[in-house]
Design an enzyme around this catalytic site. Structure first.
Site, PDB file in Angstrom:
ATOM      1  N   HIS A 113      66.433 -50.011  -5.916  1.00 23.35           N
ATOM      2  CA  HIS A 113      67.387 -48.927  -6.140  1.00 23.35           C
ATOM      3  C   HIS A 113      68.746 -49.456  -6.594  1.00 23.35           C
ATOM      4  O   HIS A 113      69.658 -48.689  -6.873  1.00 23.35           O
ATOM      5  CB  HIS A 113      67.530 -48.121  -4.840  1.00 23.35           C
ATOM      6  CG  HIS A 113      68.222 -46.808  -4.998  1.00 23.35           C
ATOM      7  ND1 HIS A 113      69.463 -46.552  -4.452  1.00 23.35           N
ATOM      8  CD2 HIS A 113      67.854 -45.676  -5.638  1.00 23.35           C
ATOM      9  CE1 HIS A 113      69.823 -45.317  -4.741  1.00 23.35           C
ATOM     10  NE2 HIS A 113      68.871 -44.755  -5.460  1.00 23.35           N
ATOM     11  N   TYR A 131      77.096 -36.622 -12.910  1.00 21.58           N
ATOM     12  CA  TYR A 131      77.106 -37.363 -11.655  1.00 21.58           C
ATOM     13  C   TYR A 131      78.348 -38.247 -11.592  1.00 21.58           C
ATOM     14  O   TYR A 131      78.609 -39.016 -12.512  1.00 21.58           O
ATOM     15  CB  TYR A 131      75.872 -38.261 -11.535  1.00 21.58           C
ATOM     16  CG  TYR A 131      74.575 -37.565 -11.194  1.00 21.58           C
ATOM     17  CD1 TYR A 131      74.313 -36.260 -11.631  1.00 21.58           C
ATOM     18  CD2 TYR A 131      73.595 -38.204 -10.448  1.00 21.58           C
ATOM     19  CE1 TYR A 131      73.123 -35.634 -11.327  1.00 21.58           C
ATOM     20  CE2 TYR A 131      72.397 -37.584 -10.146  1.00 21.58           C
ATOM     21  CZ  TYR A 131      72.165 -36.307 -10.587  1.00 21.58           C
ATOM     22  OH  TYR A 131      70.978 -35.678 -10.288  1.00 21.58           O
ATOM     23  N   ARG A 145      78.037 -35.691   0.830  1.00 23.52           N
ATOM     24  CA  ARG A 145      77.606 -34.602  -0.054  1.00 23.52           C
ATOM     25  C   ARG A 145      76.407 -33.853   0.508  1.00 23.52           C
ATOM     26  O   ARG A 145      76.365 -32.629   0.498  1.00 23.52           O
ATOM     27  CB  ARG A 145      77.242 -35.139  -1.437  1.00 23.52           C
ATOM     28  CG  ARG A 145      76.635 -34.058  -2.340  1.00 23.52           C
ATOM     29  CD  ARG A 145      76.385 -34.556  -3.734  1.00 23.52           C
ATOM     30  NE  ARG A 145      75.455 -35.652  -3.792  1.00 23.52           N
ATOM     31  CZ  ARG A 145      74.126 -35.519  -3.873  1.00 23.52           C
ATOM     32  NH1 ARG A 145      73.576 -34.320  -3.859  1.00 23.52           N
ATOM     33  NH2 ARG A 145      73.343 -36.571  -3.970  1.00 23.52           N
TER      34      ARG A 145
END
EC number: 2.7.4.1
Length: 683
Positions: free
Chosen positions: A430, A463, A559
């Site tokens: 990731h 984003y 978030r």
């Protein structure tokens, strides 16, 4: 599972996040087309929630050991379904209000019963020309099994009233894969307006024509439904089968996975609904969501997307590095920090494009998790191979819901001559890394990228992510070694300038928090300021509770999911948490520690979840450049002071908005753009 420490269930916290999305739909100050898009985002989020999180709880319920454990998960499923139904009612009301508001702006989405004669003629001609050839109805009854249904699509369950007082049931996929969900039709004479009809209503208007040639039909009624399947990838560990084959096989199996949710038109007759449930083999632990006549509202995300009217004013991305100067010469002078979408993502694509043709570049390495459909990142890598560079791409095939796209890109890259590495058994990759090796004065020099977001031109427009290009050679060597580990997992390099999960991120994080706890116990100033998407790791939360009890002042910008229970006396007295939902999606991860006055600031690809800390390759980077440190700190403060789009994460996660302090308005996403623009102009 029951825990020794108080935790807010992550699934309910996720629904609280989606409620914040719904609040944007309900907010009349949001431009109307943006409200339509938020309707789509809410719906899409809910689909993924059932495919992943509810499916997981359902499995845990079915395979729970002991009555207490089974009861715990069963109760959680009940709470989830109850909360979903509450939100669905609000969603239906908001949907109607948004349609009404669209009408005030001369934008209409009409039903088949509201068409005038010219519009009906247009719809009927469109139906017979475009729609009817795509329709494949099938009958459903006690004798025949239900064909395999695609969870990405929507279906009609149909009641057919026949001559002789007979009735039959049928079902039919609505062909949104091949036809647009929203069809513009002629406006009313003399009106300056935009009029749309959804594909579903075009079919409803002509439903009799679908069956007229095979049955003596008196009437027909259609009711929409859709399913969500368990999306868990079950990857076998057969030694003889490579990772691509295993993912492809598992994706095929996903199509046959059990349905976990049925969403349907609440007007559907009970007999027909019962037949659908029976044919889908839905069970006691499955979820049922009655709603209105429309489903798959995720399609609203693309409604009038080409229109600039009734939308947020688009902010031009701020310039980054001059394209007429060598990017490597510029990086020799100073590292470069970017924050998308405020800065132009072409900083990264230009960096790769330059590396692809630079005669001194010998090698490019990159980790790919999600890439754009028409990716300039991939194009640059392929061009680098054409220019005789060694290119290594670590492609994570298990990126949720992007598995097929990543398999496609892995084939494209391999066929072009890129060395493709398919991650590491048991670990998702990731990290957001690039390593460019350039030959200068007889030596190899590293030019590197560390960031919080994917190398995706499309998502970089919405984003919010930090991205750092650096000429720091010690950092560059560490990043290069991360790629060496991903190529040969039996190697265990030592990382001196970065923090790498799953090796030392948890340990480094715990040590940094513990320093703050010790400082507070000694009466010195101590503080933590974290920003991430999700905070659900129980060990981290337990340590934050201890820090709060010791007197550490903790600020959290979360978030999505937050399992830490905030604002609770005796538990989290010194912890405050807020969440921001606005026109851009907050995606960056930043961790700040007071550190005895010598503030320590990390940017990271990792959230505070067990999977990020223990089960993925993630990279966290201490920011040492004072200017970059100051910039990130200012961005964090602007977000903390937001009183327009911030919601308080209290103990109940009730999503109350922050009070407007002293009449001063701060909408952080606008304020950040202004700040970064002024910063760029002053340099």
């Amino acid at each position: 599972m029951p825990s020794d420490i108080p935790l807010y269930p992550k699934e309910l916290s996720w629904l609280s996040f989606n409620e914040r999305v719904l609040q944007e739909v309900e907010d009349k100050s949001v431009p109307i087309i943006e409200r339509v898009h938020f309707l789509g985002i809410f719906s899409n989020n809910l689909d993924e929630f059932f495919r992943v999180r509810v499916a997981d709880v359902r499995r845990l319920t079915a395979f729970a050991i002991g009555e207490e454990q089974k009861q715990h998960f069963s109760n959680l499923l009940g709470k989830i379904n109850s909360r979903v139904l509450q939100l669905q009612k609000r969603y239906s009301k908001a949907y109607s209000e948004v349609l009404s508001e669209l009408g005030k702006h001369n934008i209409h989405i009409v039903r088949e019963t509201h068409l005038n004669e010219p519009q009906r003629a247009f719809v009927e001609e469109y139906f017979h020309r475009e729609v009817l050839p795509e329709l494949e109805p099938f009958f459903i009854d006690d004798r025949n099994s239900m064909p395999l249904l695609n969870e990405k699509n929507i279906y009609f369950a149909i009641t057919l009233e026949l001559e002789g007082n007979l009735r039959r049931y049928a079902a039919m996929e609505i062909p949104t894969d091949t036809l647009s969900r929203f069809v513009e039709i002629p406006a009313r004479r003399g009106k300056r307006e935009k009029v749309y009809i959804v594909l579903d209503n075009i079919i409803r208007a002509c439903l009799m024509d679908v069956f007229r040639h095979v049955l003596p039909i008196l009437s027909a009624q259609a009711y929409m439904f859709k399913i969500s399947r368990d999306s868990e990838l079950e990857l076998s560990e057969e030694v003889t089968q490579n990772i691509v084959d295993r993912v492809e096989r598992s994706l095929k199996q996903r199509k046959y996975a059990d349905p976990v949710r049925l969403a349907y038109d609440a007007e559907m007759p009970k007999a027909l609904l019962g037949l659908v449930k029976k044919k889908l083999k839905m069970g006691r632990y499955d979820s049922y969501t009655p709603g209105g006549r429309y489903h798959n509202s995720k399609d609203l995300m693309g409604f009038a997307s080409d229109s600039r009217s009734h939308r947020y004013k688009r902010m031009s991305p701020l310039p980054t590095l001059p394209v007429n100067e060598s990017i490597f010469a510029q990086l020799k002078l100073s590292d470069q920090l970017f924050y998308y979408p405020y800065h132009d993502f072409r900083a990264i694509t230009n960096f790769l494009a330059s590396a692809a043709i630079d005669p001194q570049v010998r090698e490019i390495r990159i980790s790919l998790y999600r890439v754009a459909k028409n990716s300039r990142v991939v194009a640059a890598l392929i061009n680098a191979v054409r220019n005789n560079k060694k290119v290594i791409a670590v492609v994570e095939l298990r990126a949720s819901f992007d598995e097929m796209a990543n398999i496609h890109w892995s084939h494209e890259l391999s066929e072009a001559g890129v060395q493709v590495v398919y991650g590491i058994p048991g670990l998702k990759v990731h990290a957001k890394l690039i390593s460019v090796v350039r030959r200068e004065e007889g030596k190899n020099r590293f030019y590197s990228h560390l960031g919080t977001g994917n190398f995706n031109e499309n998502t970089a427009r919405v984003y919010c992510d930090f991205s750092l290009l650096t000429n720091n050679q010690a950092v560059g060597r560490d990043i290069y070694n991360v790629f060496e580990f991903m190529r040969a997992p039996d190697r265990r390099p030592v990382y001196r300038n970065i923090i790498v999960s799953p090796f030392n991120l948890r340990k480094s994080l715990e040590a940094a928090i513990e320093r703050e706890i010790e400082a507070a116990k000694e009466g010195r100033e101590a503080g933590l300021f974290f920003k991430c998407n999700n905070l659900v790791d129980s060990q981290v939360i337990a340590q934050l509770y201890r820090a709060s009890a010791a007197g550490v002042k903790i600020k959290l910008l979360i978030r999505g999911m937050c399992s830490l229970i905030c604002e609770t006396p005796g538990l989290s007295d010194n912890i405050q948490a807020i969440s921001l939902v606005d026109k851009y999606l907050e995606h960056a991860r930043v961790y700040i520690f007071h550190n005895g006055g010598e503030e320590l600031l990390w940017i990271s690809s990792a959230d505070l979840m067990k999977r990020n800390l223990d089960q993925r390759v993630e990279v966290t980077f201490p920011v040492s450049n004072p200017e970059h440190h100051k910039t990130i700190r200012e961005v964090m403060e602007l977000q903390w002071n937001d009183n327009q789009k911030a919601r308080v994460l209290d103990a109940e996660q009730s999503n109350t908005r922050l009070a407007n302090a002293e009449g001063k308005n701060c909408r952080s996403q606008d304020a950040i753009y202004t700040y970064l623009k002024q910063l760029g102009e002053s340099e």
